[in-house]
Design a protein around this motif. Sequence first.
Motif, PDB file in Angstrom:
ATOM      1  N   MET A   1     -20.444 -15.153 -36.171  1.00  0.00           N
ATOM      2  CA  MET A   1     -19.500 -14.585 -35.247  1.00  0.00           C
ATOM      3  C   MET A   1     -18.614 -13.544 -35.946  1.00  0.00           C
ATOM      4  O   MET A   1     -18.411 -12.473 -35.418  1.00  0.00           O
ATOM      5  CB  MET A   1     -18.658 -15.716 -34.640  1.00  0.00           C
ATOM      6  N   ILE A   2     -18.143 -13.912 -37.112  1.00  0.00           N
ATOM      7  CA  ILE A   2     -17.232 -12.999 -37.802  1.00  0.00           C
ATOM      8  C   ILE A   2     -17.953 -11.733 -38.258  1.00  0.00           C
ATOM      9  O   ILE A   2     -17.364 -10.656 -38.290  1.00  0.00           O
ATOM     10  CB  ILE A   2     -16.511 -13.705 -38.972  1.00  0.00           C
ATOM     11  N   LEU A   3     -19.230 -11.858 -38.568  1.00  0.00           N
ATOM     12  CA  LEU A   3     -20.011 -10.686 -38.965  1.00  0.00           C
ATOM     13  C   LEU A   3     -20.087  -9.685 -37.819  1.00  0.00           C
ATOM     14  O   LEU A   3     -19.981  -8.471 -38.050  1.00  0.00           O
ATOM     15  CB  LEU A   3     -21.416 -11.121 -39.407  1.00  0.00           C
ATOM     16  N   ILE A   4     -20.232 -10.156 -36.605  1.00  0.00           N
ATOM     17  CA  ILE A   4     -20.286  -9.264 -35.445  1.00  0.00           C
ATOM     18  C   ILE A   4     -18.967  -8.519 -35.281  1.00  0.00           C
ATOM     19  O   ILE A   4     -18.943  -7.304 -35.086  1.00  0.00           O
ATOM     20  CB  ILE A   4     -20.627 -10.053 -34.162  1.00  0.00           C
ATOM     21  N   ALA A 122     -15.116 -22.873 -34.139  1.00  0.00           N
ATOM     22  CA  ALA A 122     -13.972 -22.783 -33.226  1.00  0.00           C
ATOM     23  C   ALA A 122     -12.726 -22.297 -33.966  1.00  0.00           C
ATOM     24  O   ALA A 122     -12.003 -21.421 -33.479  1.00  0.00           O
ATOM     25  CB  ALA A 122     -13.713 -24.135 -32.574  1.00  0.00           C
ATOM     26  N   LEU A 123     -12.484 -22.844 -35.154  1.00  0.00           N
ATOM     27  CA  LEU A 123     -11.336 -22.424 -35.957  1.00  0.00           C
ATOM     28  C   LEU A 123     -11.451 -20.949 -36.338  1.00  0.00           C
ATOM     29  O   LEU A 123     -10.473 -20.203 -36.269  1.00  0.00           O
ATOM     30  CB  LEU A 123     -11.226 -23.294 -37.214  1.00  0.00           C
ATOM     31  N   LEU A 127      -8.813 -18.034 -35.433  1.00  0.00           N
ATOM     32  CA  LEU A 127      -8.196 -17.232 -36.493  1.00  0.00           C
ATOM     33  C   LEU A 127      -8.462 -15.746 -36.303  1.00  0.00           C
ATOM     34  O   LEU A 127      -7.574 -14.912 -36.546  1.00  0.00           O
ATOM     35  CB  LEU A 127      -8.691 -17.693 -37.866  1.00  0.00           C
ATOM     36  N   ILE A 128      -9.665 -15.390 -35.872  1.00  0.00           N
ATOM     37  CA  ILE A 128      -9.966 -13.973 -35.619  1.00  0.00           C
ATOM     38  C   ILE A 128      -9.014 -13.425 -34.575  1.00  0.00           C
ATOM     39  O   ILE A 128      -8.490 -12.310 -34.710  1.00  0.00           O
ATOM     40  CB  ILE A 128     -11.437 -13.798 -35.193  1.00  0.00           C
ATOM     41  N   GLN A 129      -8.765 -14.193 -33.516  1.00  0.00           N
ATOM     42  CA  GLN A 129      -7.849 -13.744 -32.467  1.00  0.00           C
ATOM     43  C   GLN A 129      -6.415 -13.662 -32.961  1.00  0.00           C
ATOM     44  O   GLN A 129      -5.685 -12.742 -32.614  1.00  0.00           O
ATOM     45  CB  GLN A 129      -7.906 -14.675 -31.265  1.00  0.00           C
TER      46      GLN A 129
END
Length: 172
Positions: A1-4, A122-123, A127-129
């Motif tokens: 997810m973070i890579l996207i 989920a965490l 955190l990204i948000q």
Amino acid sequence: MILIVLAQNLHATPLAIGMLFASGGVGSIAGAVLSGPLQKRFAFGPLTIVSAWVWAVSWLALAVAPNLWVLGVANGVSFIIVPIFYSVQFSYRMIAIPDHLQGRVQSVFRLLSLGSQPLGLALTGLLIQWIGPGQTVVLLFVPQALIALFATLNRRLRAIPSLSELAPKEIG
């Protein structure tokens, strides 16, 4: 997810994002090919320690990647280490744990390692948000670096012999 999210911040096209995921696949294949020779050449402890550091540093590299090429290389390197780490850990457990306990130990290992992934995802999303993708990577780097540091300082881990020294000798 973070890579996207990181790739989108670098204005990646859907094709480029797919190529980033492919870099992880290429890294995984390379790690699988390297795993056997590395296990024959190096002891369990050093392989575990180096794996922990490569994972942590390559993860941190995602946060500072200035372009998609660097992001792809960092992702590929981080995935090289996954099959190496898991095969070393699995091989050690297969050798060191008595047969009658294998099922129990493997199930607990999988419960802890795979069962925590939904919570971690989920965490990460939260955190990204809240703090942004780069800061999330840096924040999540901290426990990884602490684990790598703990592994590095652990004398008992460094003293574990190579898997070939632990394996029972073949009969006949």
